[in-house]
Design a protein around this motif. Structure first.
Motif, PDB file in Angstrom:
ATOM      1  N   LEU A 173      13.169   9.523  -8.084  1.00 34.55           N
ATOM      2  CA  LEU A 173      12.523  10.078  -6.909  1.00 34.55           C
ATOM      3  C   LEU A 173      11.400   9.172  -6.447  1.00 34.55           C
ATOM      4  CD1 LEU A 173      11.903  13.648  -8.410  1.00 34.55           C
ATOM      5  CD2 LEU A 173      14.072  12.729  -7.580  1.00 34.55           C
ATOM      6  N   ILE A 174      11.329   8.900  -5.152  1.00 29.67           N
ATOM      7  CA  ILE A 174      10.152   8.239  -4.586  1.00 29.67           C
ATOM      8  C   ILE A 174       9.069   9.289  -4.370  1.00 29.67           C
ATOM      9  CG2 ILE A 174       9.199   7.065  -2.567  1.00 29.67           C
ATOM     10  CD1 ILE A 174      11.908   5.728  -2.167  1.00 29.67           C
ATOM     11  N   ARG A 175       7.868   8.997  -4.871  1.00 26.97           N
ATOM     12  CA  ARG A 175       6.748   9.922  -4.706  1.00 26.97           C
ATOM     13  C   ARG A 175       5.584   9.300  -3.944  1.00 26.97           C
ATOM     14  NH1 ARG A 175       7.734  14.286  -8.131  1.00 26.97           N
ATOM     15  NH2 ARG A 175       9.142  13.889  -9.880  1.00 26.97           N
ATOM     16  N   ASP A 183       2.968 -12.937   1.531  1.00 24.36           N
ATOM     17  CA  ASP A 183       3.320 -14.217   2.155  1.00 24.36           C
ATOM     18  C   ASP A 183       3.544 -14.066   3.659  1.00 24.36           C
ATOM     19  OD1 ASP A 183       3.194 -15.482  -0.316  1.00 24.36           O
ATOM     20  OD2 ASP A 183       5.311 -15.130  -0.747  1.00 24.36           O
ATOM     21  N   GLY A 184       2.712 -13.242   4.277  1.00 25.67           N
ATOM     22  CA  GLY A 184       2.783 -13.050   5.715  1.00 25.67           C
ATOM     23  C   GLY A 184       3.884 -12.134   6.191  1.00 25.67           C
ATOM     24  N   GLU A 185       4.638 -11.505   5.279  1.00 26.92           N
ATOM     25  CA  GLU A 185       5.751 -10.629   5.665  1.00 26.92           C
ATOM     26  C   GLU A 185       5.477  -9.204   5.223  1.00 26.92           C
ATOM     27  OE1 GLU A 185      10.396  -9.738   4.471  1.00 26.92           O
ATOM     28  OE2 GLU A 185       9.609 -11.752   4.126  1.00 26.92           O
ATOM     29  N   GLN A 186       5.775  -8.271   6.117  1.00 26.27           N
ATOM     30  CA  GLN A 186       5.625  -6.860   5.781  1.00 26.27           C
ATOM     31  C   GLN A 186       6.634  -6.456   4.712  1.00 26.27           C
ATOM     32  OE1 GLN A 186       3.391  -4.291   7.432  1.00 26.27           O
ATOM     33  NE2 GLN A 186       3.908  -3.702   5.338  1.00 26.27           N
ATOM     34  N   ARG A 187       6.177  -5.781   3.678  1.00 31.12           N
ATOM     35  CA  ARG A 187       7.055  -5.247   2.644  1.00 31.12           C
ATOM     36  C   ARG A 187       6.821  -3.741   2.531  1.00 31.12           C
ATOM     37  NH1 ARG A 187       8.319 -10.180  -0.356  1.00 31.12           N
ATOM     38  NH2 ARG A 187       7.783 -11.779   1.189  1.00 31.12           N
ATOM     39  N   ILE A 188       7.708  -3.071   1.836  1.00 37.52           N
ATOM     40  CA  ILE A 188       7.575  -1.646   1.540  1.00 37.52           C
ATOM     41  C   ILE A 188       7.644  -1.477   0.033  1.00 37.52           C
ATOM     42  CG2 ILE A 188       8.583   0.648   1.823  1.00 37.52           C
ATOM     43  CD1 ILE A 188       9.850  -0.397   4.438  1.00 37.52           C
ATOM     44  N   LEU A 189       6.630  -0.867  -0.542  1.00 35.90           N
ATOM     45  CA  LEU A 189       6.591  -0.612  -1.981  1.00 35.90           C
ATOM     46  C   LEU A 189       6.744   0.879  -2.213  1.00 35.90           C
ATOM     47  CD1 LEU A 189       6.129  -1.580  -4.894  1.00 35.90           C
ATOM     48  CD2 LEU A 189       3.671  -1.263  -4.508  1.00 35.90           C
ATOM     49  N   ALA A 190       7.793   1.237  -2.951  1.00 36.76           N
ATOM     50  CA  ALA A 190       8.076   2.634  -3.274  1.00 36.76           C
ATOM     51  C   ALA A 190       7.888   2.847  -4.767  1.00 36.76           C
ATOM     52  CB  ALA A 190       9.503   2.993  -2.866  1.00 36.76           C
ATOM     53  N   VAL A 191       7.161   3.904  -5.141  1.00 33.91           N
ATOM     54  CA  VAL A 191       6.954   4.205  -6.559  1.00 33.91           C
ATOM     55  C   VAL A 191       7.348   5.650  -6.826  1.00 33.91           C
ATOM     56  CG1 VAL A 191       5.057   2.550  -6.666  1.00 33.91           C
ATOM     57  CG2 VAL A 191       4.550   4.976  -6.346  1.00 33.91           C
ATOM     58  N   GLY A 192       7.697   5.902  -8.061  1.00 34.26           N
ATOM     59  CA  GLY A 192       8.074   7.253  -8.465  1.00 34.26           C
ATOM     60  C   GLY A 192       8.738   7.222  -9.811  1.00 34.26           C
ATOM     61  N   GLY A 193       9.973   7.724  -9.845  1.00 28.56           N
ATOM     62  CA  GLY A 193      10.700   7.760 -11.098  1.00 28.56           C
ATOM     63  C   GLY A 193      10.861   9.179 -11.601  1.00 28.56           C
ATOM     64  N   GLU A 194      11.564   9.293 -12.674  1.00 30.15           N
ATOM     65  CA  GLU A 194      11.710  10.558 -13.392  1.00 30.15           C
ATOM     66  C   GLU A 194      12.027  10.185 -14.825  1.00 30.15           C
ATOM     67  OE1 GLU A 194      11.143  14.446 -13.764  1.00 30.15           O
ATOM     68  OE2 GLU A 194      11.063  13.423 -11.834  1.00 30.15           O
ATOM     69  N   PHE A 197       7.672   5.483 -15.240  1.00 34.67           N
ATOM     70  CA  PHE A 197       7.273   4.841 -13.990  1.00 34.67           C
ATOM     71  C   PHE A 197       8.404   3.973 -13.457  1.00 34.67           C
ATOM     72  CE2 PHE A 197       3.367   6.621 -14.526  1.00 34.67           C
ATOM     73  CZ  PHE A 197       2.247   5.950 -14.055  1.00 34.67           C
ATOM     74  N   MET A 198       8.617   4.011 -12.140  1.00 35.96           N
ATOM     75  CA  MET A 198       9.561   3.132 -11.467  1.00 35.96           C
ATOM     76  C   MET A 198       8.932   2.653 -10.166  1.00 35.96           C
ATOM     77  SD  MET A 198      13.160   5.214 -11.868  1.00 35.96           S
ATOM     78  CE  MET A 198      13.715   5.813 -13.468  1.00 35.96           C
ATOM     79  N   ALA A 199       9.253   1.421  -9.790  1.00 36.39           N
ATOM     80  CA  ALA A 199       8.769   0.871  -8.531  1.00 36.39           C
ATOM     81  C   ALA A 199       9.831  -0.063  -7.977  1.00 36.39           C
ATOM     82  CB  ALA A 199       7.445   0.128  -8.725  1.00 36.39           C
ATOM     83  N   VAL A 200       9.986  -0.038  -6.665  1.00 32.80           N
ATOM     84  CA  VAL A 200      10.919  -0.924  -5.980  1.00 32.80           C
ATOM     85  C   VAL A 200      10.207  -1.485  -4.753  1.00 32.80           C
ATOM     86  CG1 VAL A 200      13.154  -1.159  -4.832  1.00 32.80           C
ATOM     87  CG2 VAL A 200      12.902   0.435  -6.743  1.00 32.80           C
ATOM     88  N   GLY A 227       7.662  11.457 -17.504  1.00 28.86           N
ATOM     89  CA  GLY A 227       6.599  10.821 -16.731  1.00 28.86           C
ATOM     90  C   GLY A 227       7.127  10.338 -15.391  1.00 28.86           C
ATOM     91  N   SER A 228       6.198   9.984 -14.510  1.00 25.94           N
ATOM     92  CA  SER A 228       6.556   9.492 -13.190  1.00 25.94           C
ATOM     93  C   SER A 228       5.322   8.929 -12.524  1.00 25.94           C
ATOM     94  CB  SER A 228       7.145  10.628 -12.330  1.00 25.94           C
ATOM     95  OG  SER A 228       7.437  10.172 -11.039  1.00 25.94           O
ATOM     96  N   ALA A 229       5.496   7.856 -11.758  1.00 26.36           N
ATOM     97  CA  ALA A 229       4.414   7.397 -10.881  1.00 26.36           C
ATOM     98  C   ALA A 229       4.366   8.327  -9.673  1.00 26.36           C
ATOM     99  CB  ALA A 229       4.690   5.966 -10.439  1.00 26.36           C
ATOM    100  N   ARG A 230       3.175   8.717  -9.256  1.00 29.89           N
ATOM    101  CA  ARG A 230       3.039   9.689  -8.179  1.00 29.89           C
ATOM    102  C   ARG A 230       2.209   9.196  -7.004  1.00 29.89           C
ATOM    103  NH1 ARG A 230       4.864  14.801  -9.463  1.00 29.89           N
ATOM    104  NH2 ARG A 230       5.573  15.001 -11.626  1.00 29.89           N
TER     105      ARG A 230
END
Length: 232
Positions: A173-175, A183-194, A197-200, A227-230
């Motif tokens: 789950l993304i939370r 490096d000058g480029e927009q990124r999206i960081l998603a964290v969560g997990g079940e 901790f997970m991050a993409v 556990g999970s990143a929230r």
């Protein structure tokens, strides 16, 4: 969420005679209700026919419009991503989606938005989970919308990105969402997990950012089963 003028928005769900509905309250700086917002400072709106609507995230655009993200039971397609945009006075924004509402189904199963982020150009990113099928589990899911609520065709597939982090039908789950510039480029960081901790991290077009972690993914930081990143 706190507006630029110091007023405070609190969002969630309220039980009504038709079930739970998207709800938001606006407080003045002294804590009193803002009578100029909705009905006496409150907005309660249904998102679907089943009375099972849940707000999980809120954001305020620079122009004062308010974006809510969560989930709604749409019946045949089950729980779907649900977004609502309000004008600064609390009325639904008719220029967004259908009468201010956007409902998006991924695979016909359980889909829920849990986090929201606003890109600098006004596009909206919602993150949560999508059920990938009868044999699969819940995977990280992103939805990117144009400013008018239409899916962003330049992001993933029709504005949607689904990422499995582990195999075996796990719940991922993304939370939380953040929008770093790398490096000058927009990124999206998603964290969560079940379970741990997970991050993409994703590139602007929804592709995995392979310069982050292992092929764009980080998982199992604590080698835990609970556990999970929230937040990020």
């Amino acid at each position: 969420a706190v507006q630029a003028d110091g007023k405070v928005l609190v969002a969630g769900s309220t039980a009504t005679s038709q079930g739970t509905q998207f709800s938001v309250v606006r407080h003045l700086r002294d804590g009193g209700l803002d009578a100029g917002f909705g009905q006496g400072g409150k907005v309660v709106l249904p998102m679907g026919p089943r009375g099972n609507d849940v707000v999980a995230a809120i954001a305020v655009q620079p122009d004062g419009r308010i974006v809510l993200a969560g989930s709604s039971d749409q019946g045949a397609s089950g729980m779907d991503f649900a977004l609502l945009r309000l004008l600064p006075d609390g009325q639904p924004d008719a220029s967004f989606g259908a009468g201010g509402k956007v409902i998006v189904d991924f695979f016909g199963g359980t889909d829920r938005a849990r986090a929201i982020a606003l890109l600098p150009d006004g596009r909206i990113v919602a993150g949560g989970e999508a059920h990938s099928g009868a044999a699969g589990g819940l995977d990280f899911a992103l939805l990117q919308l144009q400013t008018d609520g239409t899916p962003d065709a330049g992001f993933g597939t029709g504005g949607r990105v689904v990422t499995a982090i582990r195999s075996g039908g796990s719940s991922e789950l993304i939370r939380g969402l953040a929008l770093p510039v790398v490096d000058g480029e927009q990124r999206i960081l998603a964290v969560g997990g079940e379970g741990d901790f997970m991050a993409v991290r994703y590139r602007a077009d929804g592709a995995l950012d392979t310069t982050f972690g292992a092929g764009g993914k980080v998982a199992g930081l604590f080698n835990a089963s609970i556990g999970s990143a929230r937040a990020v």
